[in-house]
Design a protein around this motif. Structure first.
Motif, mmCIF file in Angstrom:
data_model
loop_
_atom_site.group_PDB
_atom_site.id
_atom_site.type_symbol
_atom_site.label_atom_id
_atom_site.label_comp_id
_atom_site.label_asym_id
_atom_site.label_seq_id
_atom_site.Cartn_x
_atom_site.Cartn_y
_atom_site.Cartn_z
ATOM 1 N N ALA A 152 0.959 -1.086 -0.145
ATOM 2 C CA ALA A 152 -0.049 -0.124 -0.016
ATOM 3 C C ALA A 152 0.993 1.206 -0.127
ATOM 4 C CB ALA A 152 -0.925 0.031 1.143
ATOM 5 N N GLY A 153 1.979 1.335 0.687
ATOM 6 C CA GLY A 153 2.826 2.427 1.018
ATOM 7 C C GLY A 153 3.606 2.603 -0.404
ATOM 8 N N PHE A 154 4.216 1.535 -0.952
ATOM 9 C CA PHE A 154 4.615 1.793 -2.455
ATOM 10 C C PHE A 154 3.654 2.207 -3.384
ATOM 11 C CE2 PHE A 154 5.061 -0.232 -6.383
ATOM 12 C CZ PHE A 154 6.307 0.021 -7.031
ATOM 13 N N THR A 155 2.485 1.378 -3.337
ATOM 14 C CA THR A 155 1.456 2.032 -4.538
ATOM 15 C C THR A 155 1.087 3.441 -4.239
ATOM 16 O OG1 THR A 155 0.753 -0.395 -4.521
ATOM 17 C CG2 THR A 155 -0.398 1.335 -5.711
ATOM 18 N N THR A 156 0.839 3.916 -3.187
ATOM 19 C CA THR A 156 0.208 5.078 -2.976
ATOM 20 C C THR A 156 1.331 6.344 -3.086
ATOM 21 O OG1 THR A 156 0.750 4.940 -0.580
ATOM 22 C CG2 THR A 156 -1.766 4.406 -1.499
ATOM 23 N N SER A 157 2.697 5.966 -2.796
ATOM 24 C CA SER A 157 3.896 6.778 -2.895
ATOM 25 C C SER A 157 3.867 7.050 -4.480
ATOM 26 C CB SER A 157 4.818 6.398 -2.257
ATOM 27 O OG SER A 157 5.850 7.258 -2.095
ATOM 28 N N LEU A 210 -3.614 5.993 1.515
ATOM 29 C CA LEU A 210 -2.866 5.190 2.424
ATOM 30 C C LEU A 210 -3.688 5.102 3.794
ATOM 31 C CD1 LEU A 210 -0.731 3.469 3.061
ATOM 32 C CD2 LEU A 210 0.891 5.272 3.765
ATOM 33 N N MET A 211 -4.179 6.290 4.208
ATOM 34 C CA MET A 211 -4.608 6.575 5.439
ATOM 35 C C MET A 211 -5.847 5.701 5.373
ATOM 36 S SD MET A 211 -5.436 8.220 8.249
ATOM 37 C CE MET A 211 -4.377 9.441 8.661
ATOM 38 N N LEU A 212 -6.562 5.734 4.336
ATOM 39 C CA LEU A 212 -7.941 4.910 4.405
ATOM 40 C C LEU A 212 -7.443 3.421 4.061
ATOM 41 C CD1 LEU A 212 -9.601 7.586 2.027
ATOM 42 C CD2 LEU A 212 -9.973 7.295 4.488
ATOM 43 N N LEU A 213 -6.546 3.002 3.806
ATOM 44 C CA LEU A 213 -6.445 1.516 3.783
ATOM 45 C C LEU A 213 -5.760 0.767 4.882
ATOM 46 C CD1 LEU A 213 -4.623 1.600 0.265
ATOM 47 C CD2 LEU A 213 -6.955 0.540 0.863
ATOM 48 N N MET A 214 -5.096 1.822 5.827
ATOM 49 C CA MET A 214 -4.382 1.086 7.209
ATOM 50 C C MET A 214 -5.473 0.748 8.150
ATOM 51 S SD MET A 214 -1.514 4.190 7.508
ATOM 52 C CE MET A 214 -0.747 3.716 8.855
ATOM 53 N N PRO A 215 -6.682 0.986 8.209
ATOM 54 C CA PRO A 215 -7.743 0.422 9.249
ATOM 55 C C PRO A 215 -7.768 -1.059 9.207
ATOM 56 C CG PRO A 215 -8.579 2.639 8.790
ATOM 57 C CD PRO A 215 -7.433 2.150 7.723
#
Length: 245
Positions: A13-18, A32-37
């Motif tokens: 998720a971090g790689f893709t959103t960055s 990223l914030m919305l995927l972390m929960p």
């Protein structure tokens, strides 16, 4: 500490959103914030997100530093410091576990309301942006879309916008990360998660910088709004369900 499977998902998720942010200039931090929960406890999401996004934005600026406009630094930094001072007491009044739900609501407001109409022009707009981004970011975590609107008033060239969005978000996330540390958040307990996600966002920023010139931006804003809306509603629902559990 996240388990191995969740850690791999967080890294992806971090790689893709960055990569996404490095290409189009906005959206990655919010997504990223919305995927972390669901991948880590709700109470740790916003502080960890601040550190990881500091690394992501710093890397994006570093990989295309020649486009950075250093005249933005002073008003943005002054506004951000004041915003952190104002926003920190709000964190003390609200449980960390509730913050993701607050973030979901705030993200919906930022994405759908024309908040840029209430900002002044010129250097005062940059100061107000820093104040707003950091102050509200203490409880909302990801408030980036408004900043792109403000910077678009100054320069509409995409390379300039992408890099200098990174400049103000580096300041924003860096100051918030320090503020969370001063408020007592135990970052050391999550060092592995932070390290793995940080490496992933650096790689994403590097690749996105190289892809930027060959990727069209057609209709991105409309698609982004609806994806963020669905994910923000998910964050609010998860927070409510956890509070009832």
């Amino acid at each position: 500490m996240a388990n191995v499977a969740d850690l791999m998902i967080l890294a992806l998720a971090g790689f893709t959103t960055s990569l996404m942010t490095a290409v189009v200039g906005l959206g990655g931090g919010v997504v990223l914030m919305l995927l972390m929960p669901g991948l880590m406890p709700l109470a740790v999401i916003i502080p960890i997100h601040a550190v990881v996004q500091f690394i992501s934005n710093f890397a994006r600026v570093g990989f295309a530093f020649r486009h950075a406009d250093l005249t933005l630094l002073l008003p943005l930094t002054l506004g951000s410091l004041l915003g952190a001072a104002i926003g920190s007491p709000a964190v003390d009044l609200v449980s960390f576990a509730v913050l993701p739900g607050v973030a979901g609501v705030m993200i919906l407001l930022v994405v759908w309301l024309p908040l840029d109409r209430f900002l002044p022009q010129g250097g005062a707009a940059l100061f107000a942006l820093g104040l707003y981004q950091t102050g509200l970011g203490m409880v909302a975590g990801a408030t980036g879309p408004l900043g792109a609107v403000v910077l678009n008033r100054i320069n509409t060239e995409r390379e300039w916008l992408v890099v200098n969005t990174g400049v103000y978000m580096t300041i924003n996330h860096g100051i918030r990360a320090v503020a969370f540390g001063l408020l007592g958040f135990a970052f050391n307990a999550w060092w592995l998660t932070i390290t793995v996600m940080s490496l992933a966002v650096i790689i994403g920023s590097w690749l996105g910088t190289r892809l930027r010139q060959s990727v069209p931006q057609t209709n991105f804003e409309a698609v982004f709004k609806w994806i963020v809306t669905v994910l923000a509603l998910r964050m609010v629902i998860l927070t409510v369900l956890e509070m009832k559990a």
